[in-house]
Write an enzyme that holds these catalytic residues in place. Structure first.
Site, mmCIF file in Angstrom:
data_model
loop_
_atom_site.group_PDB
_atom_site.id
_atom_site.type_symbol
_atom_site.label_atom_id
_atom_site.label_comp_id
_atom_site.label_asym_id
_atom_site.label_seq_id
_atom_site.Cartn_x
_atom_site.Cartn_y
_atom_site.Cartn_z
ATOM 1 N N ASP A 154 0.877 -1.161 0.000
ATOM 2 C CA ASP A 154 0.000 0.000 0.000
ATOM 3 C C ASP A 154 0.913 1.209 0.000
ATOM 4 O OD1 ASP A 154 -2.878 0.647 0.063
ATOM 5 O OD2 ASP A 154 -2.342 1.817 1.828
ATOM 6 N N LYS A 196 13.708 5.569 -11.070
ATOM 7 C CA LYS A 196 12.692 5.151 -10.091
ATOM 8 C C LYS A 196 13.045 3.791 -9.483
ATOM 9 C CE LYS A 196 7.838 5.758 -9.378
ATOM 10 N NZ LYS A 196 6.491 5.532 -9.836
ATOM 11 N N HIS A 217 10.288 5.000 -3.334
ATOM 12 C CA HIS A 217 9.768 4.399 -2.100
ATOM 13 C C HIS A 217 9.555 2.900 -2.288
ATOM 14 C CE1 HIS A 217 6.746 5.514 -4.925
ATOM 15 N NE2 HIS A 217 5.719 5.117 -4.210
HETATM 16 P P1 ITT Z 1 -3.675 -2.051 -5.385
HETATM 17 O O1 ITT Z 1 -4.368 -1.779 -4.066
HETATM 18 O O2 ITT Z 1 -4.390 -3.044 -6.211
HETATM 19 O O3 ITT Z 1 -2.224 -2.388 -5.202
HETATM 20 P P2 ITT Z 1 -4.038 0.809 -5.771
HETATM 21 O O4 ITT Z 1 -3.710 1.752 -6.888
HETATM 22 O O5 ITT Z 1 -5.431 0.865 -5.185
HETATM 23 O O6 ITT Z 1 -3.696 -0.693 -6.253
HETATM 24 P P3 ITT Z 1 -2.961 1.903 -3.328
HETATM 25 O O7 ITT Z 1 -4.236 1.821 -2.588
HETATM 26 O O8 ITT Z 1 -1.698 1.498 -2.630
HETATM 27 O O9 ITT Z 1 -2.985 1.012 -4.641
HETATM 28 O O10 ITT Z 1 -2.813 3.399 -3.862
HETATM 29 C C1 ITT Z 1 -1.627 3.830 -4.392
HETATM 30 C C2 ITT Z 1 -1.835 5.208 -4.998
HETATM 31 O O11 ITT Z 1 -0.803 6.098 -4.524
HETATM 32 C C3 ITT Z 1 -1.655 5.150 -6.508
HETATM 33 O O12 ITT Z 1 -2.895 4.888 -7.150
HETATM 34 C C4 ITT Z 1 -1.091 6.519 -6.814
HETATM 35 O O13 ITT Z 1 -2.110 7.465 -6.862
HETATM 36 C C5 ITT Z 1 -0.228 6.795 -5.580
HETATM 37 N N1 ITT Z 1 1.139 6.256 -5.777
HETATM 38 C C6 ITT Z 1 1.735 5.260 -5.069
HETATM 39 N N2 ITT Z 1 2.956 5.001 -5.553
HETATM 40 C C7 ITT Z 1 3.136 5.824 -6.585
HETATM 41 C C8 ITT Z 1 4.172 6.013 -7.507
HETATM 42 O O14 ITT Z 1 5.281 5.269 -7.486
HETATM 43 N N3 ITT Z 1 4.025 6.938 -8.444
HETATM 44 C C9 ITT Z 1 2.917 7.691 -8.507
HETATM 45 N N4 ITT Z 1 1.871 7.573 -7.692
HETATM 46 C C10 ITT Z 1 1.962 6.644 -6.730
#
Ligand code: ITT
Length: 212
Positions: A81, A189, A194
């Protein structure tokens, strides 16, 4: 300091990547394969479920996703997450990063809303931000075997720059490079994000090595 914990466990032969986010998959697969860790996506995997992100922290949601998906597909699952924390917005969008602009949220709308919110506040508060990623690996019975996290500091641009990456990447300036992740492309990246940092720690723990 980044958080981590884990007991010495045997590295599973194959990890299922418990995510529906294509951007995450594109980044995780090439990070794992050179380490000799085979991985596969949820695509076509019998029993795969949609896990509801009911936690209030990245760590809770990562554990929920790994554990529930592992039980559903009866395999080891790595889930994460992640999100963006903007200093001047008191850590928003945080765990709501994917859903920031409400129902039917898209990267486009989330980026628009972020620009809007930052334009509305005192510029003296600055545009500092961080990406954060929490990972968890669960065994087929749902037990969390190992967790790790990683952070990457940045600055939010005033308009989009570049088309690489996903999510907030066109707005996320990496100060050391004077460029956004959208401009920098996957190779930078893969080293400083992160996600890359969390994954390196996770793999070190899985292998029983020392965590730096
Ligand atoms: P899963 O739960 O299926 O893994 P998700 O997109 O819902 O997919 P998250 O709840 O972890 O995943 O939300 C992550 C969000 O945070 C992602 O949709 C982006 O908006 C932001 N994010 C996370 N990592 C990022 C990255 O490397 N680059 C850009 N945005 C990122």
């Amino acid at each position: 300091m980044p958080a981590y914990h884990g007991r010495m466990i045997e590295l599973p032969g194959e990890l299922v990547l418990g995510t529906r986010n294509a951007g995450k998959l594109r980044e995780l697969e090439p990070l794992l394969s050179p380490l000799g860790i085979r991985c596969r996506s949820l695509d076509g995997l019998a029993g795969a479920v949609e896990v509801e992100e009911t936690g209030s922290t990245f760590a809770e949601n990562a554990a929920l996703k790994a554990s529930q998906q592992a039980v559903a597909v009866s395999r080891h699952v790595l889930a994460e997450d992640s999100g963006l924390l903007v200093d001047a917005l008191d850590g928003a969008p945080g765990v709501y990063s994917a859903r920031y602009s409400g129902p039917g949220a898209t990267d486009e709308r989330n980026n628009d809303l972020l620009l809007e919110r930052l334009a509305a506040i005192d510029p003296a508060r600055g545009r500092g931000a961080a990406y954060e990623c929490h990972m968890a690996v669960a065994a087929p019975d749902g037990e969390i075997l190992v967790t790790a996290s990683g952070r990457c500091r940045g600055v939010i641009a005033t308009s989009r720059r570049g088309t690489g990456g996903f999510g907030y990447d066109p707005l996320f300036i990496v100060p050391e490079y004077h460029a956004t992740f959208g401009e920098l492309g996957p190779s930078v990246k893969a080293v400083i994000s992160h996600r890359a940092r969390a994954l390196r720690r996770l793999v070190e723990i899985l292998r029983g090595g020392r965590v730096r």
